[in-house]
Design an enzyme around this catalytic site. Sequence first.
Site, mmCIF file in Angstrom:
data_model
loop_
_atom_site.group_PDB
_atom_site.id
_atom_site.type_symbol
_atom_site.label_atom_id
_atom_site.label_comp_id
_atom_site.label_asym_id
_atom_site.label_seq_id
_atom_site.Cartn_x
_atom_site.Cartn_y
_atom_site.Cartn_z
ATOM 1 C CB THR A 236 -0.938 -0.012 1.227
ATOM 2 O OG1 THR A 236 -1.687 -1.225 1.169
ATOM 3 C CG2 THR A 236 -1.879 1.178 1.223
ATOM 4 C CB CYS A 323 27.837 3.966 4.751
ATOM 5 S SG CYS A 323 26.440 4.720 3.948
#
Length: 394
Positions: A236, A323
Amino acid sequence: MIYADNAATTQMYPEALKTMSDSAREFWGNPSSLYSHGQNAKDLIEKSREEIAAVIGAQPSEIYFTSGGTESDNQALLSAAYEGKRKGRMHIVSTAFEHHAVLHTLEKLKKEGFEITLLDVHENGITVPSEVESAIRSDTCLVSVMYANNEIGTVQPIAEIGRICKNRNVPFHTDAVQAVGHINIDVVKDNIDYLSASAHKFHGPKGAGFLYARKGSKLENLINGGAQERGKRAGTENIPCIAAMAKALKISSDKIAENAAVTSKMRDRLIAGLSEIPHSALNGDADRRLPGNVSFCFEGIEGESLLLLLDDKGICASSGSACTSGSLDPSHVLLAIGRVHDVAHGSLRLSIGEDITTDEVDYIIRSVKQVVGYLRGFSPIWRDLVSGKKEFIL
Ligand SMILES: *Cc1c(COP(=O)(O)O)cnc(C)c1O
């Protein structure tokens, strides 16, 4: 607080935040439902898709909503790779300084039998188009070169690379997460087949992004389920974030030239100021870089200590990629442009927005100068450099 880490994430525009809460309140129907309460939500998604497509010169049917840059990169790479495999083409060309969302996906593909050529990006952090051309083989199924690097800000010759890929009939993907909303992009003119973008890098919400896939380009599902996103991305739809992303992109793209003019002036002031620090160097090409990116290496210090002391002074910065922070390895981007480990450790990335003031820029310059001097005062590496035991590189 002075926020100079817009390459890590940006603050949402108040208008985008308002769109997010308004749409969550009013358009909470399921877009797959047939009653008008659901269809109104669907209409909002389609309106957002049209607005986003227009910004990059795409057709609305070529835009797929995802959870962000990482998902878009994964889907683009895997789609082109598996289509290649079906045709017996299992070679991919990319660069050594891509985001981990690309590099780690390529590592996965390598384990599956693909051959990966990672191009050198040279000292200036720019991919050379003729080297892309030479790397392409008859079994190449994908070229993936980022639009602009997230650590050193260098902007790649995307139009030239796109032209080469088109001539050689090889699909071309670009991770444009740092570019969308910051520089003008035209996927048709640049011959781009796949493009990844992320809302939180252009003042939209986190957890939302999109993938542009040119009509006719293959798309492989990463997420299987319902028929959302024309069957290519199930689940959805995240209506509030999609609407807010479209709003943020509209605002930022309407002011690209204006923002770039302001920001690049401030960027150059920062570069000039920080260049006065002895044994320092700008990372990446001085001209071909994002309007808001400043990336430096300072010899004889540790980037982490620099960041902590700058934080004490109210400055949010980064030493490279979010990162690599937290690990002891120096950034793969700085290594790719030829910085040796010791030098790469002393890095600082400032990524500024259009709202930064001259006073703030001058405060950053003063603070960095002071902190670098302070840290060098008790750095054993610096002592060895000054005494001649070790040789200066910068
Ligand atoms: C931030 C970033 C990504 C990852 O995007 P997310 O939406 O955070 O997943 C990918 N590529 C580049 C170049 C980025 O800067």
